[in-house]
Design a protein around this motif. Structure first.
Motif, PDB file in Angstrom:
ATOM      1  N   MET A   1       0.846  -1.182   0.000  1.00  0.00           N
ATOM      2  CA  MET A   1       0.000   0.000   0.000  1.00  0.00           C
ATOM      3  C   MET A   1       0.890   1.243   0.000  1.00  0.00           C
ATOM      4  O   MET A   1       1.848   1.345   0.750  1.00  0.00           O
ATOM      5  CB  MET A   1      -0.927  -0.046   1.214  1.00  0.00           C
ATOM      6  N   LEU A   2       0.543   2.216  -0.841  1.00  0.00           N
ATOM      7  CA  LEU A   2       1.376   3.403  -1.019  1.00  0.00           C
ATOM      8  C   LEU A   2       1.555   4.184   0.284  1.00  0.00           C
ATOM      9  O   LEU A   2       2.646   4.674   0.573  1.00  0.00           O
ATOM     10  CB  LEU A   2       0.782   4.296  -2.106  1.00  0.00           C
ATOM     11  N   LYS A   3       0.504   4.307   1.058  1.00  0.00           N
ATOM     12  CA  LYS A   3       0.589   5.062   2.313  1.00  0.00           C
ATOM     13  C   LYS A   3       1.682   4.488   3.218  1.00  0.00           C
ATOM     14  O   LYS A   3       2.477   5.231   3.797  1.00  0.00           O
ATOM     15  CB  LYS A   3      -0.759   5.038   3.027  1.00  0.00           C
ATOM     16  N   ASP A   4       1.751   3.169   3.318  1.00  0.00           N
ATOM     17  CA  ASP A   4       2.783   2.530   4.139  1.00  0.00           C
ATOM     18  C   ASP A   4       4.169   2.740   3.543  1.00  0.00           C
ATOM     19  O   ASP A   4       5.131   2.991   4.272  1.00  0.00           O
ATOM     20  CB  ASP A   4       2.499   1.028   4.289  1.00  0.00           C
ATOM     21  N   ASN A   5       4.269   2.661   2.218  1.00  0.00           N
ATOM     22  CA  ASN A   5       5.555   2.898   1.550  1.00  0.00           C
ATOM     23  C   ASN A   5       6.028   4.334   1.753  1.00  0.00           C
ATOM     24  O   ASN A   5       7.221   4.579   1.964  1.00  0.00           O
ATOM     25  CB  ASN A   5       5.453   2.586   0.060  1.00  0.00           C
ATOM     26  N   LEU A   6       5.102   5.285   1.689  1.00  0.00           N
ATOM     27  CA  LEU A   6       5.471   6.683   1.914  1.00  0.00           C
ATOM     28  C   LEU A   6       5.924   6.901   3.357  1.00  0.00           C
ATOM     29  O   LEU A   6       6.893   7.613   3.603  1.00  0.00           O
ATOM     30  CB  LEU A   6       4.299   7.612   1.582  1.00  0.00           C
ATOM     31  N   THR A   7       5.229   6.307   4.285  1.00  0.00           N
ATOM     32  CA  THR A   7       5.607   6.433   5.700  1.00  0.00           C
ATOM     33  C   THR A   7       7.031   5.930   5.907  1.00  0.00           C
ATOM     34  O   THR A   7       7.831   6.576   6.585  1.00  0.00           O
ATOM     35  CB  THR A   7       4.618   5.667   6.589  1.00  0.00           C
ATOM     36  N   LYS A   8       7.363   4.803   5.297  1.00  0.00           N
ATOM     37  CA  LYS A   8       8.718   4.249   5.405  1.00  0.00           C
ATOM     38  C   LYS A   8       9.741   5.138   4.704  1.00  0.00           C
ATOM     39  O   LYS A   8      10.843   5.352   5.204  1.00  0.00           O
ATOM     40  CB  LYS A   8       8.769   2.837   4.818  1.00  0.00           C
ATOM     41  N   ALA A   9       9.382   5.663   3.541  1.00  0.00           N
ATOM     42  CA  ALA A   9      10.306   6.510   2.779  1.00  0.00           C
ATOM     43  C   ALA A   9      10.582   7.824   3.496  1.00  0.00           C
ATOM     44  O   ALA A   9      11.683   8.378   3.395  1.00  0.00           O
ATOM     45  CB  ALA A   9       9.747   6.781   1.385  1.00  0.00           C
ATOM     46  N   LEU A  10       9.603   8.337   4.232  1.00  0.00           N
ATOM     47  CA  LEU A  10       9.771   9.616   4.930  1.00  0.00           C
ATOM     48  C   LEU A  10      10.425   9.456   6.303  1.00  0.00           C
ATOM     49  O   LEU A  10      10.934  10.431   6.855  1.00  0.00           O
ATOM     50  CB  LEU A  10       8.413  10.311   5.075  1.00  0.00           C
ATOM     51  N   ALA A  11      10.429   8.258   6.859  1.00  0.00           N
ATOM     52  CA  ALA A  11      10.976   8.016   8.203  1.00  0.00           C
ATOM     53  C   ALA A  11      12.423   8.492   8.375  1.00  0.00           C
ATOM     54  O   ALA A  11      12.740   9.125   9.387  1.00  0.00           O
ATOM     55  CB  ALA A  11      10.841   6.545   8.580  1.00  0.00           C
ATOM     56  N   PRO A  12      13.328   8.231   7.422  1.00  0.00           N
ATOM     57  CA  PRO A  12      14.718   8.682   7.605  1.00  0.00           C
ATOM     58  C   PRO A  12      14.883  10.202   7.658  1.00  0.00           C
ATOM     59  O   PRO A  12      15.911  10.695   8.103  1.00  0.00           O
ATOM     60  CB  PRO A  12      15.456   8.120   6.389  1.00  0.00           C
ATOM     61  N   LEU A  13      13.872  10.948   7.225  1.00  0.00           N
ATOM     62  CA  LEU A  13      13.984  12.406   7.201  1.00  0.00           C
ATOM     63  C   LEU A  13      13.746  13.037   8.573  1.00  0.00           C
ATOM     64  O   LEU A  13      13.962  14.229   8.746  1.00  0.00           O
ATOM     65  CB  LEU A  13      12.999  12.990   6.184  1.00  0.00           C
ATOM     66  N   LYS A  14      13.289  12.234   9.527  1.00  0.00           N
ATOM     67  CA  LYS A  14      13.042  12.713  10.892  1.00  0.00           C
ATOM     68  C   LYS A  14      12.142  13.958  10.902  1.00  0.00           C
ATOM     69  O   LYS A  14      12.478  14.999  11.467  1.00  0.00           O
ATOM     70  CB  LYS A  14      14.349  12.970  11.620  1.00  0.00           C
ATOM     71  N   LEU A  15      11.005  13.818  10.256  1.00  0.00           N
ATOM     72  CA  LEU A  15      10.042  14.909  10.158  1.00  0.00           C
ATOM     73  C   LEU A  15       9.290  15.072  11.474  1.00  0.00           C
ATOM     74  O   LEU A  15       9.223  14.152  12.280  1.00  0.00           O
ATOM     75  CB  LEU A  15       9.062  14.628   9.025  1.00  0.00           C
ATOM     76  N   GLU A  16       8.725  16.243  11.685  1.00  0.00           N
ATOM     77  CA  GLU A  16       7.960  16.506  12.900  1.00  0.00           C
ATOM     78  C   GLU A  16       6.775  15.571  13.042  1.00  0.00           C
ATOM     79  O   GLU A  16       6.432  15.142  14.141  1.00  0.00           O
ATOM     80  CB  GLU A  16       7.433  17.946  12.892  1.00  0.00           C
ATOM     81  N   LYS A  17       6.144  15.282  11.904  1.00  0.00           N
ATOM     82  CA  LYS A  17       4.937  14.463  11.960  1.00  0.00           C
ATOM     83  C   LYS A  17       4.748  13.717  10.654  1.00  0.00           C
ATOM     84  O   LYS A  17       4.859  14.298   9.575  1.00  0.00           O
ATOM     85  CB  LYS A  17       3.726  15.355  12.217  1.00  0.00           C
ATOM     86  N   VAL A  18       4.474  12.445  10.762  1.00  0.00           N
ATOM     87  CA  VAL A  18       4.012  11.628   9.639  1.00  0.00           C
ATOM     88  C   VAL A  18       2.917  10.757  10.243  1.00  0.00           C
ATOM     89  O   VAL A  18       3.198   9.820  10.973  1.00  0.00           O
ATOM     90  CB  VAL A  18       5.127  10.757   9.033  1.00  0.00           C
ATOM     91  N   ALA A  19       1.670  11.116   9.975  1.00  0.00           N
ATOM     92  CA  ALA A  19       0.549  10.436  10.619  1.00  0.00           C
ATOM     93  C   ALA A  19      -0.533  10.111   9.603  1.00  0.00           C
ATOM     94  O   ALA A  19      -0.681  10.785   8.585  1.00  0.00           O
ATOM     95  CB  ALA A  19      -0.030  11.325  11.717  1.00  0.00           C
ATOM     96  N   GLU A  20      -1.293   9.106   9.922  1.00  0.00           N
ATOM     97  CA  GLU A  20      -2.411   8.724   9.086  1.00  0.00           C
ATOM     98  C   GLU A  20      -3.488   9.801   9.157  1.00  0.00           C
ATOM     99  O   GLU A  20      -3.808  10.304  10.228  1.00  0.00           O
ATOM    100  CB  GLU A  20      -2.962   7.383   9.566  1.00  0.00           C
ATOM    101  N   GLY A  21      -4.017  10.158   8.009  1.00  0.00           N
ATOM    102  CA  GLY A  21      -5.090  11.138   7.952  1.00  0.00           C
ATOM    103  C   GLY A  21      -6.438  10.452   7.862  1.00  0.00           C
ATOM    104  O   GLY A  21      -6.530   9.272   7.503  1.00  0.00           O
ATOM    105  N   ASP A  22      -7.477  11.156   8.176  1.00  0.00           N
ATOM    106  CA  ASP A  22      -8.839  10.640   8.064  1.00  0.00           C
ATOM    107  C   ASP A  22      -9.400  11.118   6.733  1.00  0.00           C
ATOM    108  O   ASP A  22      -9.902  12.240   6.620  1.00  0.00           O
ATOM    109  CB  ASP A  22      -9.679  11.142   9.237  1.00  0.00           C
ATOM    110  N   TYR A  23      -9.335  10.263   5.733  1.00  0.00           N
ATOM    111  CA  TYR A  23      -9.700  10.660   4.373  1.00  0.00           C
ATOM    112  C   TYR A  23     -11.138  11.170   4.284  1.00  0.00           C
ATOM    113  O   TYR A  23     -11.412  12.138   3.586  1.00  0.00           O
ATOM    114  CB  TYR A  23      -9.484   9.490   3.403  1.00  0.00           C
ATOM    115  N   ALA A  24     -12.045  10.558   5.010  1.00  0.00           N
ATOM    116  CA  ALA A  24     -13.447  10.967   4.964  1.00  0.00           C
ATOM    117  C   ALA A  24     -13.632  12.401   5.467  1.00  0.00           C
ATOM    118  O   ALA A  24     -14.497  13.128   4.986  1.00  0.00           O
ATOM    119  CB  ALA A  24     -14.305  10.008   5.785  1.00  0.00           C
TER     120      ALA A  24
END
Length: 148
Positions: A1-24
């Protein structure tokens, strides 16, 4: 799933926040908070994941700006919102070398809010006259003239 791949790809950047959004409720699947200097790396990660820059704008919060980038994918329903806080009279690195279409978005934000983008190849007014000395989407625009 792309969302999981993006979360993993962004993890090394040590961003302030990477969280699941509520699409609805929000219209995006992933919510990211980054600092200005991190934005080129975020953009590169999004491009590597085959995401495109859907839109980019700024919000004047009186004391600061909130720059909002929206990324999406043609291959899977996955929208990502990236928020970048920026102080007034501060600049922002361009991402136009990563996403060439960002050239136009950044010029529009420069034109309407006065935000400068470092190393932008063509940072000039897009909508207003070249000699305009104002930025109409600033909260204090027109305040001294008594406009409501």
């Amino acid at each position: 799933m792309l969302k999981d791949n993006l979360t993993k790809a962004l993890a090394p950047l040590k961003l302030e926040k990477v969280a699941e959004g509520d699409y609805a409720k929000t219209g995006y699947h992933l919510e990211v908070a980054a600092q200005p200097a991190q934005m080129p790396d975020v953009a590169q990660a999004m491009l590597t994941a085959d995401c495109f820059l859907e839109s980019f704008t700024a919000v004047d919060l009186v004391e600061t700006f909130d720059l909002v980038y929206h990324f999406a994918s043609f291959f899977e329903l996955c929208r990502t919102a990236v928020h970048v806080p920026l102080g007034k009279k501060k600049g922002m690195p361009t991402i136009s070398h990563i996403y060439p279409g960002a050239d136009w978005y950044e010029r529009e934000v420069f034109d309407l809010f006065g935000i400068h983008f470092f190393n932008h190849p063509n940072l000039k007014r897009l909508l207003l006259p070249e000699d305009a000395d104002f930025h109409p989407l600033l909260k204090d625009f027109g305040a001294s003239q008594g406009n409501d």
